[in-house]
Design a protein around this motif. Structure first.
Motif, PDB file in Angstrom:
ATOM      1  N   SER A  67     -48.861  -9.110 -83.951  1.00 23.87           N
ATOM      2  CA  SER A  67     -48.543  -7.724 -84.209  1.00 23.87           C
ATOM      3  C   SER A  67     -47.195  -7.644 -84.941  1.00 23.87           C
ATOM      4  N   SER A  68     -46.629  -6.443 -84.999  1.00 26.63           N
ATOM      5  CA  SER A  68     -45.353  -6.241 -85.668  1.00 26.63           C
ATOM      6  C   SER A  68     -44.756  -4.912 -85.220  1.00 26.63           C
ATOM      7  N   PRO A  69     -43.479  -4.658 -85.529  1.00 24.14           N
ATOM      8  CA  PRO A  69     -42.883  -3.367 -85.175  1.00 24.14           C
ATOM      9  C   PRO A  69     -43.635  -2.178 -85.780  1.00 24.14           C
ATOM     10  N   GLU A  70     -44.260  -2.360 -86.943  1.00 22.06           N
ATOM     11  CA  GLU A  70     -45.020  -1.285 -87.569  1.00 22.06           C
ATOM     12  C   GLU A  70     -46.234  -0.879 -86.743  1.00 22.06           C
ATOM     13  N   GLN A  71     -46.688  -1.757 -85.852  1.00 24.42           N
ATOM     14  CA  GLN A  71     -47.889  -1.495 -85.056  1.00 24.42           C
ATOM     15  C   GLN A  71     -47.580  -1.059 -83.620  1.00 24.42           C
ATOM     16  N   MET A  72     -46.304  -0.783 -83.325  1.00 25.05           N
ATOM     17  CA  MET A  72     -45.963  -0.321 -81.977  1.00 25.05           C
ATOM     18  C   MET A  72     -46.600   1.039 -81.723  1.00 25.05           C
ATOM     19  N   CYS A 101     -32.360  -7.406 -77.645  1.00 27.69           N
ATOM     20  CA  CYS A 101     -33.671  -6.963 -77.113  1.00 27.69           C
ATOM     21  C   CYS A 101     -34.673  -6.809 -78.241  1.00 27.69           C
ATOM     22  N   LEU A 102     -34.275  -6.115 -79.291  1.00 25.59           N
ATOM     23  CA  LEU A 102     -35.195  -5.839 -80.390  1.00 25.59           C
ATOM     24  C   LEU A 102     -35.570  -7.110 -81.140  1.00 25.59           C
ATOM     25  N   SER A 103     -34.664  -8.047 -81.205  1.00 24.84           N
ATOM     26  CA  SER A 103     -34.980  -9.346 -81.800  1.00 24.84           C
ATOM     27  C   SER A 103     -36.038 -10.064 -80.965  1.00 24.84           C
ATOM     28  N   ARG A 104     -35.904  -9.994 -79.665  1.00 20.34           N
ATOM     29  CA  ARG A 104     -36.890 -10.604 -78.765  1.00 20.34           C
ATOM     30  C   ARG A 104     -38.240  -9.888 -78.869  1.00 20.34           C
ATOM     31  N   VAL A 105     -38.205  -8.565 -78.958  1.00 21.80           N
ATOM     32  CA  VAL A 105     -39.432  -7.786 -79.134  1.00 21.80           C
ATOM     33  C   VAL A 105     -40.144  -8.226 -80.410  1.00 21.80           C
ATOM     34  N   GLU A 106     -39.415  -8.354 -81.508  1.00 17.11           N
ATOM     35  CA  GLU A 106     -40.020  -8.786 -82.777  1.00 17.11           C
ATOM     36  C   GLU A 106     -40.693 -10.145 -82.639  1.00 17.11           C
ATOM     37  N   ARG A 107     -40.020 -11.087 -81.968  1.00 13.22           N
ATOM     38  CA  ARG A 107     -40.595 -12.418 -81.782  1.00 13.22           C
ATOM     39  C   ARG A 107     -41.886 -12.348 -80.977  1.00 13.22           C
ATOM     40  N   CYS A 124     -43.843  -7.677 -71.756  1.00 13.89           N
ATOM     41  CA  CYS A 124     -43.028  -7.473 -70.561  1.00 13.89           C
ATOM     42  C   CYS A 124     -41.688  -6.887 -71.007  1.00 13.89           C
ATOM     43  N   GLY A 125     -40.967  -6.303 -70.078  1.00 16.67           N
ATOM     44  CA  GLY A 125     -39.668  -5.717 -70.392  1.00 16.67           C
ATOM     45  C   GLY A 125     -38.719  -6.757 -70.969  1.00 16.67           C
ATOM     46  N   GLN A 126     -38.038  -6.378 -72.048  1.00 20.05           N
ATOM     47  CA  GLN A 126     -37.098  -7.278 -72.708  1.00 20.05           C
ATOM     48  C   GLN A 126     -35.669  -6.792 -72.492  1.00 20.05           C
ATOM     49  N   VAL A 127     -34.814  -7.709 -72.116  1.00 15.89           N
ATOM     50  CA  VAL A 127     -33.391  -7.436 -71.994  1.00 15.89           C
ATOM     51  C   VAL A 127     -32.675  -8.349 -72.973  1.00 15.89           C
ATOM     52  N   GLY A 128     -31.417  -8.040 -73.251  1.00 19.32           N
ATOM     53  CA  GLY A 128     -30.701  -8.825 -74.241  1.00 19.32           C
ATOM     54  C   GLY A 128     -29.366  -9.334 -73.735  1.00 19.32           C
ATOM     55  N   ASP A 129     -28.828 -10.278 -74.479  1.00 18.11           N
ATOM     56  CA  ASP A 129     -27.504 -10.811 -74.186  1.00 18.11           C
ATOM     57  C   ASP A 129     -26.454  -9.979 -74.899  1.00 18.11           C
ATOM     58  N   GLY A 130     -25.243 -10.008 -74.377  1.00 19.41           N
ATOM     59  CA  GLY A 130     -24.123  -9.316 -74.996  1.00 19.41           C
ATOM     60  C   GLY A 130     -23.379  -8.484 -73.978  1.00 19.41           C
TER      61      GLY A 130
END
Length: 112
Positions: free
Chosen positions: A53-58, A40-46, A24-30
């Motif tokens: 999966s992993s960022p290498e498999q996007m 956002c990218l930290s949440r995506v990684e989790r 689902c769409g990820q938003v971030g704090d800050g």
């Protein structure tokens, strides 16, 4: 088989089907685009890790910015994060996001 992970009434954070993970769409704090993009990218990684999966498999990423004037700032964070030689197909556009304080939203599809 369809597997739904971290499901609620409105949506699932991850849906897996036929070897793919749809986040689902990820938003971030800050307060800044940089801070929100990093979060956002930290949440995506989790979520990718949770999906097996992993960022290498996007495979594909869609990024929405509240203001395209923030494109270069978001890209500075993205370029430092995305695995070298493993960049997914990507689109980026401007959209009104769910809350006025949000500056970036990231949607990912990855192989598992």
């Amino acid at each position: 088989m369809i597997e739904r992970i971290e499901s609620g009434v409105r949506m699932s954070k991850i849906v897996k089907h036929n070897g793919l993970a749809y986040l689902c769409g990820q938003v971030g704090d800050g307060d800044t685009v940089t801070e929100q993009t990093r979060d956002c990218l930290s949440r995506v990684e989790r979520l990718l890790e949770t999906a097996g999966s992993s960022p290498e498999q996007m495979l594909q990423v869609v990024i929405w910015l509240a203001d395209m004037a923030d494109f270069a700032e978001m890209n500075a964070v993205w370029d430092a994060w995305v695995p070298k030689g493993r960049a997914p197909a990507r689109a980026c556009g401007e959209a009104r996001l769910a809350r006025p304080e949000l500056k970036v939203e990231i949607i990912v599809t990855a192989a598992c």
